[in-house]
Design an enzyme around this catalytic site. Structure first.
Site, PDB file in Angstrom:
ATOM      1  N   ARG A  16       0.806  -1.217   0.000  1.00  0.00           N
ATOM      2  CA  ARG A  16       0.000   0.000   0.000  1.00  0.00           C
ATOM      3  C   ARG A  16       0.846   1.278   0.000  1.00  0.00           C
ATOM      4  O   ARG A  16       0.342   2.373  -0.192  1.00  0.00           O
ATOM      5  CB  ARG A  16      -0.959  -0.019   1.201  1.00  0.00           C
ATOM      6  CG  ARG A  16      -2.075  -1.037   1.034  1.00  0.00           C
ATOM      7  CD  ARG A  16      -2.729  -1.412   2.364  1.00  0.00           C
ATOM      8  NE  ARG A  16      -1.927  -2.397   3.106  1.00  0.00           N
ATOM      9  CZ  ARG A  16      -2.295  -2.940   4.270  1.00  0.00           C
ATOM     10  NH1 ARG A  16      -3.448  -2.601   4.819  1.00  0.00           N
ATOM     11  NH2 ARG A  16      -1.522  -3.819   4.876  1.00  0.00           N
ATOM     12  N   GLY A 141      -6.850  -5.863  12.447  1.00  0.00           N
ATOM     13  CA  GLY A 141      -7.503  -7.058  12.966  1.00  0.00           C
ATOM     14  C   GLY A 141      -8.277  -6.670  14.222  1.00  0.00           C
ATOM     15  O   GLY A 141      -7.818  -5.849  15.011  1.00  0.00           O
TER      16      GLY A 141
END
Ligand code: UD1
Ligand code: CA
Length: 462
Positions: A16, A141
């Site tokens: 990214r 997460g």
């Protein structure tokens, strides 16, 4: 403190970031991400340090040359769980605890790492994970707890249900595992998930299914948990660190006219009553004394300024030392092992490279001084140039104390101008000038009387 092994995951490409440079080598406030993690963990004294590298592994290894760590190559990179699997031969035979860190979570503090180890050793679960609460947990997460509040598992953003995506407690990617328990589940990870990767996070759920205890410690300061995934987080943390540094300097007695446009690297120290005007950059390795004034658009890199130095607008100073009460600029360029003496003045459009300029010496305008050794009380006239380069090598120019160099002179090195000598303006000096003498090295002026009048008359006649 008890013994533990440190494992840092640093193999990821950082897709990214859209970069040729591996993620952990991207700089935050002038320091590569991975070094933040190493600096935070070093004081804890791990018994050994393992670093998993993969994308551009050689670049990471050479950036960390000298760090007492063992490197493990992970090619291809099939996930955080895969990274820990590959490192297994280096940790499985040890007893006790393994502390696992992400190379891309830079602001984690020694204090927090120490607390998670201590919490882990006090409560003795199979794993203690570090969580935190984020207003916007997107991308992380999530920590899934059961009705009793115990951690059941960690679910990645891409695999999470809509309801799980609403959870604000996130996994920081920092864990203490009991090695004996990690060994049992690390081989059981599966890549059957949204990213097709082996998730280290799945080991939490696997341990729970074996009825092992999972502990969690909540990190008070969410900033410590921010992971760098894109250049957006990089810029956010940069701003946080910069803000802290500027605030600290102001509390220590430095005037910062516009905190929003002042950039100071974390290792830079600035003395009391120094004033930093807008758009000043103080880069890595710089040390600024007290009562200095640094005017707008100045960049100082890896340089020392002693007390009472004034740097006027738009000057660039790198790898140099400026002694007390000297004045530099505006528009001056000092570079590579330059030393400017006390109360010396380097004025506008003067470039100084690898030179020593003595106390009270002045080079006030438009000069190039390279590979020069210049004494005290010397006057360097406007437009003086040390011709230090013959196209092959560089040569030195020596100018002794109290020399006067007239404007627009070229000093063709190697050459020495001895004490108290004068160089007439417009000279090209290629031989040494003796003490107390005057050197004139230019062609004689010729006067042609009435030349202009005669020309005018000729033209008028046609
Ligand atoms: C990971 C966690 C996520 C957590 C987040 C915290 C997993 C599956 N997810 O997600 O729960 O909220 O960190 O920042 O672990 N790495 C390797 N080898 C690989 C892949 C990654 O060494 O094959 C390294 C990376 O260089 C990085 C770290 O592991 O330093 C984390 O990897 P990244 O891909 O950034 O994981 P996240 O998606 O952020
Ligand atoms: Ca990450």
């Amino acid at each position: 403190m008890k013994q533990f092994i440190l494992l840092i995951l640093a193999a990821g490409k950082g897709t990214r970031l859209k970069s040729g440079l591996p993620k952990v080598l991207h700089h935050l406030a002038g320091k590569p991400l991975i070094e933040y993690v190493l600096d935070a963990s070093r004081p804890l004294g791990p018994s050994s340090t393992l670093i998993v590298v993969g994308y551009e592994a050689e670049a990471v290894k050479s950036a960390l040359a000298g760090v007492p760590a063992q490197f493990i190559d992970q090619v291809p990179q099939l996930g955080t769980g895969h990274a820990v699997q590959l490192a297994k031969p280096h940790w499985e035979s040890h007893r006790g605890t393994i502390l696992i860190l992400s190379g891309d979570v830079p602001l984690i503090s020694t204090h927090t790492l120490k607390s998670i180890l201590e919490t882990h050793w006090k409560t003795r679960p199979s794993v203690t994970l570090l969580s935190t609460f984020l207003e916007d947990p997107t991308g992380y997460g999530r920590v899934v707890r059961n009705s009793r509040g115990d951690v059941e598992r960690v679910v990645e953003q891409k695999d999470a249900s809509v309801q799980e995506q609403g959870l604000k407690e996130i996994n920081t990617g920092i864990y203490c595992f009991e090695i004996a328990d990690l060994v049992q589940v690390i081989g059981e990870l599966s890549a059957a998930n949204a990213q097709g990767e082996y998730y280290l996070t799945d080991s939490v759920g696997l341990l729970r299914r074996r009825n092992k205890r999972v502990g969690v410690m909540v990190c008070e300061d969410p900033l410590e948990a921010i992971g760098i995934n894109s250049r957006i987080e990089l810029a956010q943390l940069e701003q946080v660190l910069r803000g802290r540094k500027i605030k600290q300097l102001m509390l220590e007695g430095v005037t910062i006219v516009d905190p929003a446009s002042t950039y100071v690297a974390l290792d830079v120290r600035v003395g009391r009553d120094t004033v930093l005007y807008p758009n000043v950059f103080l880069e890595k390795g710089s040390l600024i004394g007290s009562r200095c004034q640094i005017y707008p658009n100045v960049r100082i890199s890896n340089s020392v300024l002693e007390d009472n130095v004034i740097v006027l607008d738009s000057s660039l100073i790198s790898e140099s030392r400026i002694q007390s009460s000297a004045q530099i600029g505006p528009f001056a360029h000092l570079r590579r092992h330059t030393v400017i003496g006390k109360e010396a003045r380097i004025g506008n459009f003067v470039e100084v490279k690898k030179s020593e300029i003595g106390d009270k010496t002045k080079a006030a305008h438009l000069s190039y001084l390279g590979d020069a050794q210049i004494g005290q009380g010397v006057n360097i006239g406007a437009g003086t140039i040390t011709c230090n380069y013959d196209g092959v090598s560089k040569h030195p120019t020596v100018i002794e104390d109290h020399v006067f160099v007239g404007s627009d002179s070229q000093l063709i090195a190697p050459v020495t101008i001895h004490r108290n000598a004068y160089v007439a303006a417009g000279s090209s000096i290629c031989e040494d000038v003796p003490e107390d003498s005057l050197a004139i090295a230019r062609s004689r002026q010729v006067i042609k009387e009435n030349w202009a009048r005669k020309r005018r008359e000729t033209r008028r006649k046609g």
